[in-house]
Scaffold this motif. Structure first.
Motif, PDB file in Angstrom:
ATOM      1  N   ARG A 166     -11.610   4.166  -1.016  1.00 58.82           N
ATOM      2  CA  ARG A 166     -10.266   4.123  -0.459  1.00 58.82           C
ATOM      3  C   ARG A 166      -9.101   4.778  -1.111  1.00 58.82           C
ATOM      4  O   ARG A 166      -8.883   4.015  -2.243  1.00 58.82           O
ATOM      5  N   ARG A 167      -8.720   5.950  -1.025  1.00 60.80           N
ATOM      6  CA  ARG A 167      -8.034   6.650  -2.060  1.00 60.80           C
ATOM      7  C   ARG A 167      -6.531   7.133  -1.396  1.00 60.80           C
ATOM      8  O   ARG A 167      -6.675   7.625  -0.308  1.00 60.80           O
ATOM      9  N   GLY A 208     -12.086  12.313   2.157  1.00 58.52           N
ATOM     10  CA  GLY A 208     -12.039  11.043   1.898  1.00 58.52           C
ATOM     11  C   GLY A 208     -10.813  10.461   1.196  1.00 58.52           C
ATOM     12  O   GLY A 208     -10.480   9.077   1.098  1.00 58.52           O
ATOM     13  N   THR A 209      -9.804  11.436   0.799  1.00 63.99           N
ATOM     14  CA  THR A 209      -8.452  10.836   0.440  1.00 63.99           C
ATOM     15  C   THR A 209      -7.294  10.891   1.487  1.00 63.99           C
ATOM     16  O   THR A 209      -7.391  11.978   2.179  1.00 63.99           O
ATOM     17  N   CYS A 210      -6.523   9.918   1.371  1.00 62.27           N
ATOM     18  CA  CYS A 210      -5.394   9.869   2.306  1.00 62.27           C
ATOM     19  C   CYS A 210      -3.998  10.736   1.507  1.00 62.27           C
ATOM     20  O   CYS A 210      -3.868  10.442   0.554  1.00 62.27           O
ATOM     21  N   CYS A 219       1.659   3.761   5.175  1.00 55.65           N
ATOM     22  CA  CYS A 219       0.217   2.974   5.181  1.00 55.65           C
ATOM     23  C   CYS A 219       0.326   1.378   4.970  1.00 55.65           C
ATOM     24  O   CYS A 219       1.636   0.690   4.884  1.00 55.65           O
ATOM     25  N   SER A 259      -4.304  -1.184   1.090  1.00 61.34           N
ATOM     26  CA  SER A 259      -5.439  -0.175   1.659  1.00 61.34           C
ATOM     27  C   SER A 259      -5.980   0.567   0.595  1.00 61.34           C
ATOM     28  O   SER A 259      -7.120   0.875   0.944  1.00 61.34           O
ATOM     29  N   PHE A 260      -5.539   0.670  -0.747  1.00 60.93           N
ATOM     30  CA  PHE A 260      -6.151   1.493  -1.532  1.00 60.93           C
ATOM     31  C   PHE A 260      -6.666   0.886  -2.720  1.00 60.93           C
ATOM     32  O   PHE A 260      -5.935   0.332  -3.480  1.00 60.93           O
ATOM     33  N   GLU A 261      -8.050   1.475  -3.245  1.00 56.97           N
ATOM     34  CA  GLU A 261      -8.319   1.153  -4.660  1.00 56.97           C
ATOM     35  C   GLU A 261      -8.089   1.966  -5.671  1.00 56.97           C
ATOM     36  O   GLU A 261      -8.120   1.852  -6.785  1.00 56.97           O
ATOM     37  N   THR A 318      -4.572  -2.535  -3.629  1.00 58.56           N
ATOM     38  CA  THR A 318      -5.367  -3.456  -3.910  1.00 58.56           C
ATOM     39  C   THR A 318      -5.452  -4.174  -5.023  1.00 58.56           C
ATOM     40  O   THR A 318      -5.103  -3.549  -6.005  1.00 58.56           O
TER      41      THR A 318
END
Length: 255
Positions: A53-54, A69-71, A100, A104-106, A132
């Protein structure tokens, strides 16, 4: 002639106009360059592979995280069109109001952006909101207000940071700086900067042709390898730093 100084008093609206005027023109005539072409890639590749989650904020057409896979969140419509055409998930937005959900993101990447916003506290608060606990956050910041040049004004910078200032500002939002790398490619010649700014102002189309076909490829070819070092390291004569931070909300100091 007096030395130009940081523009801390600029409003968000003024900064948005300056940044949109510069970058919208840049991205409308530029090609997307993949993350593997940049010297940040060896440092970010493993981080990206370990974080499904990026988020990358304001990448323009120079993303540093994988397209798949990246937003991506960007203010430039021209950049968003190119990102979409390359199959990336990209949405319109700004760092101060990210579209967002919480936590949401690691892995979050926001390079060359913090110095462009009037309210950097709100920007950091937004990054903290969508991160996160334990997330890795990559930021770059220009250092030393005394090193301010007309180039900072031209590209829409609002400030440069003193090293102690950026440590404290990050800590206020739960970000612990773990590592840094000397970063950035601002030209050292004031005469070259003046010439480039004149062409971008008065001969923009010709300047963009030279930038995209000559200077950008040369810049990529001559990039120096980046190396992590603990904390900020020695910041003397360092123009810009890439920061690797850990989001630890429990470490936030009491106000």
């Amino acid at each position: 002639m007096s030395q130009p100084r940081p523009a801390e008093s600029r409003s968000d609206a003024e900064l948005i106009r300056t940044n949109r005027g510069f970058y919208e023109s840049l991205w409308s005539q530029a090609k997307l360059i993949g993350p593997e072409r940049f010297n940040t890639w060896p440092l970010l590749r493993e981080l990206a592979a370990a974080a499904p989650r990026r988020l990358e904020v304001a990448p323009g057409l120079r993303p540093r995280l994988p397209l798949d896979g990246t937003c991506f969140v960007d203010l430039s419509r021209a950049a968003l069109r190119r990102l979409h055409a390359s199959g990336a998930h990209a949405v319109h937005g700004m760092i101060g109001a990210l579209p967002c959900a919480d936590a949401s993101f690691e892995l979050i990447c926001a390079l060359d952006i913090l110095e462009h916003v009037a309210d950097d506290d709100s920007a950091l608060a937004e990054l903290a909101r969508v991160a996160t606990p334990g997330a890795s956050v990559l930021l770059s910041v220009p250092l030393h207000p005394a090193a301010w040049t007309a180039f900072d004004d031209f590209v829409g910078h609002c400030r440069r940071y003193e090293p102690a200032q950026i440590i404290a500002r990050m800590a206020q939002h739960g970000f612990v700086i773990e590592q840094s790398a000397v970063y950035g490619m601002q030209p050292k010649s004031s005469r070259l900067l003046d010439l480039g700014q004149w062409y971008l102002t008065h001969k923009r189309e010709r300047a963009m042709w030279w930038y995209n076909r000559v200077f950008m490829p040369l810049g990529l070819h001559f990039q120096k390898p980046l190396r992590w070092r603990d904390g900020l390291g020695d910041t003397r004569d360092v123009d810009e730093l890439l920061l690797r931070c850990r989001f630890r909300p429990g470490a936030m100091p009491s106000r």
